[in-house]
Design a protein around this motif. Sequence first.
Motif, PDB file in Angstrom:
ATOM      1  N   MET A   1       0.887  -1.154   0.000  1.00  0.00           N
ATOM      2  CA  MET A   1       0.000   0.000   0.000  1.00  0.00           C
ATOM      3  C   MET A   1       0.930   1.211   0.000  1.00  0.00           C
ATOM      4  O   MET A   1       1.810   1.317   0.865  1.00  0.00           O
ATOM      5  CB  MET A   1      -0.917  -0.011   1.215  1.00  0.00           C
ATOM      6  N   LEU A   2       0.761   2.103  -0.968  1.00  0.00           N
ATOM      7  CA  LEU A   2       1.721   3.173  -1.188  1.00  0.00           C
ATOM      8  C   LEU A   2       1.078   4.555  -1.136  1.00  0.00           C
ATOM      9  O   LEU A   2      -0.067   4.735  -1.567  1.00  0.00           O
ATOM     10  CB  LEU A   2       2.370   3.006  -2.573  1.00  0.00           C
ATOM     11  N   ASP A   3       1.840   5.513  -0.656  1.00  0.00           N
ATOM     12  CA  ASP A   3       1.487   6.919  -0.714  1.00  0.00           C
ATOM     13  C   ASP A   3       2.420   7.598  -1.695  1.00  0.00           C
ATOM     14  O   ASP A   3       3.631   7.314  -1.701  1.00  0.00           O
ATOM     15  CB  ASP A   3       1.628   7.589   0.658  1.00  0.00           C
ATOM     16  N   ARG A   4       1.883   8.494  -2.494  1.00  0.00           N
ATOM     17  CA  ARG A   4       2.701   9.211  -3.476  1.00  0.00           C
ATOM     18  C   ARG A   4       3.644  10.163  -2.749  1.00  0.00           C
ATOM     19  O   ARG A   4       3.241  10.883  -1.842  1.00  0.00           O
ATOM     20  CB  ARG A   4       1.816   9.986  -4.441  1.00  0.00           C
ATOM     21  N   VAL A   5       4.897  10.179  -3.166  1.00  0.00           N
ATOM     22  CA  VAL A   5       5.881  11.080  -2.600  1.00  0.00           C
ATOM     23  C   VAL A   5       5.938  12.367  -3.417  1.00  0.00           C
ATOM     24  O   VAL A   5       5.928  13.475  -2.885  1.00  0.00           O
ATOM     25  CB  VAL A   5       7.280  10.421  -2.536  1.00  0.00           C
TER      26      VAL A   5
END
Length: 98
Positions: A93-97
């Motif tokens: 599960m990823l958050d945009r940097v």
Amino acid sequence: MGELFIVAGLRAKEGKDDELRRDLAELVELSRQEEGSIRYDLFVSRDEPGLFVLVEHWASEEARSKHHNESSHIQRFHGDGKRNVERTEFFHMLDRVV
């Protein structure tokens, strides 16, 4: 909370590549129609036959949670479609940097 990205890799059982591809393609088409689904794509590895990669982009974590916990096609896949899955290779599960 903002947008959510998911990358998941599923390894097909020996000789079940075509069946898993079919099951996942159906799942993707139905998932794309859900509220909050921005992008939902299916890939297969060029280097590792039988490794399918799902890339999901959701408007919010709540939309993804509703998809995962309430959608009949996801429940059907977890109950029946996983019969062609050897294992989950990865799940992020990823958050945009940027």
